[in-house]
Design a protein around this motif. Structure first.
Motif, short mmCIF file in Angstrom:
data_model
loop_
_atom_site.label_atom_id
_atom_site.label_comp_id
_atom_site.label_asym_id
_atom_site.label_seq_id
_atom_site.Cartn_x
_atom_site.Cartn_y
_atom_site.Cartn_z
N SER A 308 8.41 -12.42 0.24
CA SER A 308 8.84 -12.00 1.58
C SER A 308 8.03 -12.77 2.61
N GLU A 309 8.46 -12.71 3.86
CA GLU A 309 7.74 -13.40 4.93
C GLU A 309 6.74 -12.49 5.63
N ASP A 310 6.62 -11.26 5.16
CA ASP A 310 5.77 -10.26 5.81
C ASP A 310 4.36 -10.32 5.23
N LYS A 316 -0.41 -5.81 0.71
CA LYS A 316 -0.12 -4.63 -0.10
C LYS A 316 -0.14 -4.98 -1.58
N TRP A 317 0.45 -6.13 -1.93
CA TRP A 317 0.48 -6.53 -3.34
C TRP A 317 -0.95 -6.71 -3.87
N LEU A 318 -1.78 -7.40 -3.10
CA LEU A 318 -3.17 -7.62 -3.52
C LEU A 318 -3.91 -6.29 -3.67
N ASP A 319 -3.68 -5.38 -2.72
CA ASP A 319 -4.34 -4.07 -2.80
C ASP A 319 -3.89 -3.31 -4.04
N THR A 347 -4.35 -10.08 11.69
CA THR A 347 -3.45 -9.30 10.84
C THR A 347 -4.11 -8.96 9.52
N LEU A 348 -4.80 -9.93 8.91
CA LEU A 348 -5.48 -9.65 7.65
C LEU A 348 -6.54 -8.56 7.82
#
Length: 475
Positions: A308-310, A316-319, A347-348
């Motif tokens: 995704s571009e978000d 979220k995936w890394l978390d 943003t990060l």
């Protein structure tokens, strides 16, 4: 209206092409063909598209590794034997309703079918109806993630896929061959299996020995005898040995594989943080390498290509994986996001990540950092990591036809993005500081230093007292 017979112009497959063509006509939906150079791979598949477009209306793609390459090799290509565009030999103008040259797109007459020449470098951004037939041309050079993305679509709609290529070392294409051979197509007993074939000039006799030797002499003048012999073996005799010509890191990766530092299973150590290295871009251009540093050794434990571009989805995936270490990112993280004053750095941080900018260095310095890292790193056996390694193998230099030498410029394709993120990993892993969880009963944490060593935070007296306690407990 005159009747058009397909394949057009009385085209017939050559004798050695007949088994693959017959298998496709018998309903085989998966083909993997390693045919030597100039064996007519693309011509066979273009005619498959033409016939299929009228047998089953739908969307058809002829995909090459890059869109620019697809235009040159297929869309605008001229058959040197006939002087005609190869496209019109398979698709005569009488069956074409309209064409879009910019999009390399054809709509057929009297049937709701379309054909498009595309690149696997933007497979996930193609729009329109899902394809029911795809040719993956030069598959050994293509992004393997394209098939991972598209295979569920074809499985769902019952479409076909044909992979055509010459070998390019022992990469994802060779791995696919090894697996597909175990699932052989049979029209009765295994109609969903694979038709696979490896055809060298020894098998087809389609190119004379004299022509091959002329090509060998030309390659020798360009690349030297060692590389020339390797190219001849790859392109005409379908050899899988050797690294990709022009590869920056292929030889070192091969050595790491032989040393069993690649492809050996090991667990992620929960006592150490998992850090990440990014090449910031759009989703398909922003691979993320995930790594630990233990006992001074970089351990590559995971690899992620967002779908995704978000940026929030990436975090979220890394978390969700439990990867909460430092995020090593390039300096362009400070560029404002489109239409806002906020940066990706902001943003990060908003998502609880720990971004750290990697120092700016030249391409040569970054490549050397990546090379030196491959020499000492261990790569965990995992499907996603394997996909990342394919990108490192395929990262290669451009060849300058005028100067007859390789440029110090990488080919701008999918693999270059995988390698860019790994260059940042190479520059950053020695900075990674990982805390080890305090063992039960011990005082103080063990901390990995920037040079990779691990030091205790205990005083000498505390360390001696701990040693005495352990000895007494062992009595």
């Amino acid at each position: 209206m005159p009747t058009i017979r397909l394949p057009a112009h009385n085209w017939q497959p050559r004798w050695y092409q007949r088994p693959a063509w017959n298998a496709w006509e018998q309903g085989c939906k998966r083909q993997l063909l390693f045919w030597h150079r100039r064996a007519g791979k693309d011509d066979v598949n273009l005619n498959m598209h033409a016939v299929s477009a009228y047998e089953r209306p739908g969307t058809y793609w002829h995909m090459l590794p890059e869109a620019a390459q697809a235009r040159k090799a297929i869309w605008n290509a001229i058959n040197p034997h006939t002087g005609k565009r190869r496209l019109f030999e398979a698709f005569p103008p009488s069956i074409i309703a309209n064409m879009n040259d910019h999009e390399m797109f054809i709509r057929f007459k009297d049937v709701d079918s379309t054909f498009q020449v595309v690149g696997s470098d933007n497979y996930n951004s193609l729009v329109g109806s899902p394809p029911v037939g795809i040719t993956f041309s030069e598959w050994a050079l293509a992004n393997p993630a394209a098939w991972a993305y598209l295979s569920p679509i074809l499985a769902e709609n019952g479409g076909w896929a044909s992979f055509i290529t010459t070998p390019r070392g022992s990469n994802h294409a060779k791995g696919m061959l090894d697996v597909a051979k175990k699932d052989a197509f049979d029209p009765v007993s295994n109609p969903l299996g694979w038709f696979t074939e490896v055809l060298s000039v020894d098998d087809t006799k389609a190119i004379s020995a004299e022509a091959i030797e002329r090509q060998r002499r030309e390659y020798t003048g360009l690349f030297g005898k060692e590389v020339a012999d390797l190219l001849i073996e790859q392109e005409f005799y379908c050899s899988f040995s050797g690294a990709l010509i022009g590869s920056y890191w292929g030889a070192e990766i091969a050595r790491a594989e032989r040393a069993l530092r690649i492809g050996t299973p090991f667990d992620i150590d929960p006592r150490y943080s998992v850090h990440t290295a990014w090449d910031l871009g759009k989703a398909s251009n922003n691979p993320i390498w995930c790594f630990q540093v233990i006992d001074g050794v970089p351990l590559i434990v995971d690899f992620y290509v967002p779908d995704s571009e978000d940026l929030g989805d990436w975090c979220k995936w890394l978390d969700e994986q439990g990867y909460h270490g430092n995020d090593y990112v390039p300096h362009d993280i400070l560029h404002p996001q489109w239409g806002t004053k906020r940066t990706r750095l902001d943003t990060l941080k908003d998502h609880g990540r720990k971004p750290k900018m990697v120092g700016m260095v030249s391409l040569a310095e970054g490549n050397n950092a990546g090379l030196q890292t491959i020499k000492v790193a261990r790569f965990r056996k995992a499907e996603r990591v394997d996909d990342g390694i394919e990108g490192l193998k395929a990262y290669r230099r451009e060849y300058d036809d005028d100067k007859k030498t390789f440029r110090d410029i990488p080919v701008k394709n999918w693999a270059e993005h995988y390698a860019s993120a790994f260059r940042y990993l190479g520059l950053a892993w020695r900075q990674a500081v990982a805390e080890v969880k305090k063992p039960e009963g011990d005082k103080g944490a063990y901390v990995a230093q920037a040079d990779g060593t691990i030091r205790s935070q205990q005083t000498v007296k505390e360390a001696v007292d701990a040693m005495i306690r352990r000895r007494r407990a062992g009595r």
